[in-house]
Design a protein around this motif. Sequence first.
Motif, PDB file in Angstrom:
ATOM      1  N   ILE A 193     -63.450 -22.641  25.401  1.00  0.00           N
ATOM      2  CA  ILE A 193     -64.028 -21.868  23.794  1.00  0.00           C
ATOM      3  C   ILE A 193     -63.966 -20.864  24.266  1.00  0.00           C
ATOM      4  N   VAL A 194     -64.125 -20.475  23.155  1.00  0.00           N
ATOM      5  CA  VAL A 194     -63.806 -18.951  23.007  1.00  0.00           C
ATOM      6  C   VAL A 194     -64.517 -17.642  22.067  1.00  0.00           C
ATOM      7  N   ASP A 195     -64.408 -16.725  22.385  1.00  0.00           N
ATOM      8  CA  ASP A 195     -65.872 -15.429  21.598  1.00  0.00           C
ATOM      9  C   ASP A 195     -66.910 -15.865  21.978  1.00  0.00           C
ATOM     10  N   VAL A 196     -67.057 -15.942  23.130  1.00  0.00           N
ATOM     11  CA  VAL A 196     -68.945 -16.155  24.022  1.00  0.00           C
ATOM     12  C   VAL A 196     -69.068 -15.633  24.796  1.00  0.00           C
ATOM     13  N   GLU A 197     -70.466 -15.274  25.036  1.00  0.00           N
ATOM     14  CA  GLU A 197     -71.038 -14.283  26.058  1.00  0.00           C
ATOM     15  C   GLU A 197     -71.953 -15.703  27.017  1.00  0.00           C
ATOM     16  N   ALA A 198     -71.991 -15.124  28.181  1.00  0.00           N
ATOM     17  CA  ALA A 198     -73.009 -15.727  29.520  1.00  0.00           C
ATOM     18  C   ALA A 198     -73.213 -14.576  30.330  1.00  0.00           C
ATOM     19  N   SER A 199     -75.129 -14.514  30.300  1.00  0.00           N
ATOM     20  CA  SER A 199     -74.747 -14.023  31.155  1.00  0.00           C
ATOM     21  C   SER A 199     -75.405 -14.644  32.896  1.00  0.00           C
ATOM     22  N   SER A 200     -75.796 -15.758  32.560  1.00  0.00           N
ATOM     23  CA  SER A 200     -75.880 -16.347  33.999  1.00  0.00           C
ATOM     24  C   SER A 200     -75.165 -17.830  34.545  1.00  0.00           C
ATOM     25  N   TYR A 201     -74.877 -18.254  35.295  1.00  0.00           N
ATOM     26  CA  TYR A 201     -74.443 -19.885  35.771  1.00  0.00           C
ATOM     27  C   TYR A 201     -74.654 -20.486  34.684  1.00  0.00           C
ATOM     28  N   ALA A 202     -76.672 -20.541  34.695  1.00  0.00           N
ATOM     29  CA  ALA A 202     -76.666 -21.441  33.738  1.00  0.00           C
ATOM     30  C   ALA A 202     -76.485 -21.780  32.294  1.00  0.00           C
ATOM     31  N   GLU A 203     -76.628 -20.930  31.836  1.00  0.00           N
ATOM     32  CA  GLU A 203     -75.644 -20.265  30.256  1.00  0.00           C
ATOM     33  C   GLU A 203     -74.123 -20.806  30.619  1.00  0.00           C
ATOM     34  N   LEU A 204     -72.918 -20.610  31.562  1.00  0.00           N
ATOM     35  CA  LEU A 204     -71.617 -20.675  31.587  1.00  0.00           C
ATOM     36  C   LEU A 204     -71.800 -21.901  31.179  1.00  0.00           C
ATOM     37  N   GLN A 205     -72.466 -22.834  31.994  1.00  0.00           N
ATOM     38  CA  GLN A 205     -72.169 -24.169  32.385  1.00  0.00           C
ATOM     39  C   GLN A 205     -73.103 -24.776  30.868  1.00  0.00           C
ATOM     40  N   ALA A 206     -73.897 -24.133  30.408  1.00  0.00           N
ATOM     41  CA  ALA A 206     -74.222 -24.817  29.103  1.00  0.00           C
ATOM     42  C   ALA A 206     -73.440 -24.928  27.853  1.00  0.00           C
ATOM     43  N   LEU A 207     -72.794 -23.431  27.438  1.00  0.00           N
ATOM     44  CA  LEU A 207     -71.557 -23.427  26.710  1.00  0.00           C
ATOM     45  C   LEU A 207     -70.954 -24.557  27.028  1.00  0.00           C
ATOM     46  N   ALA A 208     -69.889 -24.910  28.427  1.00  0.00           N
ATOM     47  CA  ALA A 208     -69.414 -26.113  29.144  1.00  0.00           C
ATOM     48  C   ALA A 208     -69.043 -27.125  28.637  1.00  0.00           C
ATOM     49  N   ASP A 209     -70.613 -27.365  29.399  1.00  0.00           N
ATOM     50  CA  ASP A 209     -71.064 -28.418  28.687  1.00  0.00           C
ATOM     51  C   ASP A 209     -71.275 -29.142  27.440  1.00  0.00           C
ATOM     52  N   GLU A 210     -71.382 -28.366  26.563  1.00  0.00           N
ATOM     53  CA  GLU A 210     -71.100 -28.250  24.779  1.00  0.00           C
ATOM     54  C   GLU A 210     -69.534 -28.181  24.080  1.00  0.00           C
ATOM     55  N   LYS A 211     -68.548 -27.989  25.345  1.00  0.00           N
ATOM     56  CA  LYS A 211     -67.146 -28.396  24.571  1.00  0.00           C
ATOM     57  C   LYS A 211     -66.625 -29.888  25.965  1.00  0.00           C
ATOM     58  N   LYS A 212     -67.521 -29.754  26.564  1.00  0.00           N
ATOM     59  CA  LYS A 212     -67.120 -31.139  27.737  1.00  0.00           C
ATOM     60  C   LYS A 212     -66.293 -30.674  27.884  1.00  0.00           C
ATOM     61  N   LEU A 213     -65.863 -29.475  28.272  1.00  0.00           N
ATOM     62  CA  LEU A 213     -65.232 -28.652  29.709  1.00  0.00           C
ATOM     63  C   LEU A 213     -65.063 -29.088  31.432  1.00  0.00           C
TER      64      LEU A 213
ATOM     65  N   TYR B 273     -61.138 -15.853  36.311  1.00  0.00           N
ATOM     66  CA  TYR B 273     -61.506 -16.243  37.199  1.00  0.00           C
ATOM     67  C   TYR B 273     -61.832 -17.838  37.361  1.00  0.00           C
ATOM     68  N   PHE B 274     -61.884 -18.205  38.411  1.00  0.00           N
ATOM     69  CA  PHE B 274     -62.288 -20.031  38.651  1.00  0.00           C
ATOM     70  C   PHE B 274     -63.682 -20.097  38.963  1.00  0.00           C
ATOM     71  N   ILE B 275     -64.849 -20.727  38.629  1.00  0.00           N
ATOM     72  CA  ILE B 275     -65.468 -20.463  38.379  1.00  0.00           C
ATOM     73  C   ILE B 275     -66.325 -22.551  38.785  1.00  0.00           C
ATOM     74  N   SER B 276     -66.294 -22.973  39.509  1.00  0.00           N
ATOM     75  CA  SER B 276     -66.915 -24.253  39.909  1.00  0.00           C
ATOM     76  C   SER B 276     -68.401 -24.686  40.826  1.00  0.00           C
ATOM     77  N   SER B 277     -69.073 -23.427  40.715  1.00  0.00           N
ATOM     78  CA  SER B 277     -70.188 -23.594  41.331  1.00  0.00           C
ATOM     79  C   SER B 277     -71.243 -21.986  41.794  1.00  0.00           C
ATOM     80  N   GLU B 278     -72.152 -22.115  42.002  1.00  0.00           N
ATOM     81  CA  GLU B 278     -73.212 -20.787  41.449  1.00  0.00           C
ATOM     82  C   GLU B 278     -72.732 -19.749  41.814  1.00  0.00           C
ATOM     83  N   ALA B 279     -72.060 -19.873  43.680  1.00  0.00           N
ATOM     84  CA  ALA B 279     -71.424 -18.894  44.347  1.00  0.00           C
ATOM     85  C   ALA B 279     -70.380 -18.113  43.474  1.00  0.00           C
TER      86      ALA B 279
END
Length: 484
Positions: free
Chosen positions: A152-172, A190-196
């Motif tokens: 998914i492109v041309d999006v923004e995320a201000s928290s890990y929860a927002e990032l994951q919600a965007l990913a869930d929308e596209k089943k990433l 950046y490789f993101i698989s956790s809140e850490a």
Amino acid sequence: MSTPDTLRSLSDIYRFFRNNTTPIYFVSPTAYNILGLGQWIQGFKYISHFDSFDGGHFRVTNPTQNTEREFQSMEDMANYLLSHKESVELFEKSGGKGKILTVMFDEKTEEIAKSLGMEIALPPASLRTRLDSKIVTTQLANEAGVPSAPNIVDVEASSYAELQALADEKKLGNKLVVQTPYGDSGKTTYFISSEADWDKNADKIVGETLKIMKYINHIPGTLEAVATRCGTLVGPLQTDITGYSELTPYQGGWCGNDIFPEILQGEQRDKIIAMVKAMGDKLYENGYRGTFCFDYLVDTDDGEVYLGEINPRISGASPLTNLVTSKYGGIPLMLFHLLEFMDVDFDIDIEEIQKRWADFDTWTQLVLKHTEDRVRQITKAPQTGIWRMEDDGTINYVRQSIDWGNVSDNNDAFYLRVYGKGDYSYLGADMGILIARGRMQSDDRQLLPRAKDWVTAINAQFEYKELEELEVPYIPTDNVRKML
């Protein structure tokens, strides 16, 4: 024999460049990216910051730096070199008109060139900047029918929860690759698989427009191509050498390439070439012409191939591309880029020319970055030229050379020095480049013992002086550390 009005054959192209009367200059920190091109073109010269050849390359000019200068970017260095008094004198001596090639430039570069009566033989800086965005690249690829990894492109995320919600929308999934629009050598991936993981990189991600991708197990590769009026010429496929701690301090950072004929035979190879041609034609439709670098990803789970990103410029893939296409195909790919910017018409058979480099020998380039987070002054550095490795892993300097084509066997390598005596080493600095025959990386993406031996041996040639706190100089920020 006079040059025909329209170039239609390789003989026509050879003759045109051999009789060329338009001065052409490559202005860059080093001559590396298109080293050797002067063998094909009358009136070709390099203007570089680093004196890699100790004054021994007859085509290279190194303008004198009389005072310490704090370069803020590669564009800043190109502007300095282009406007330097010694460069201007060189231009005037050659007639005051000519073409400029460089890796990175901006609108100021264009203004300087225009004031000097020179033309930058590259697409406009504004267009390159727009196309350099990973988001724009993905959107253009979609229009061209070139697949990217699920994203998914041309999006923004201000928290890990927002990032994951965007990913869930596209089943990433939960294992994500997040990219900001601009940046190279893995520095803005950046490789993101956790809140850490998010917390560690949030300051570089929040507020940026993002591309969010599903993580796939993959083999990364690259190739260089040239978008022309006759279609897109595709150079040989290369595998990327990335992220090895012996070579780079950056996780996922680019540090070289292998090029060998067996890369991705059959359907996968055909698909990648078709993708590159489609992408090149789409770029040409959008006003971009000339060389570009196409990074591809091969999914190791299902064999699918995807676009990774494009770099709309002369790039790190250029050296091996031009080596192979000239040595085995009889003409460096870069000449077709130049044809687009010369005062000549041409009508060439793209498919027939591309067949010429279908088979070739195996070569590798390794970019040796400084991997220690300490600043020291270099008191001794290895010379540019041919080095030979002995059975015990030590290396000896064999002879001066301005061309890596003189590497004779797998025990020899061509080393091009970037940082030399009197310069300062720092984390991420491009210390030098090694070109060798044979592979340096295994099929399962492990650095081969011979690669480690060469890196260790070259690094052992450097000697340093420790600095007192007051002696520590200005150190370039990340956006200028890449000098190639």
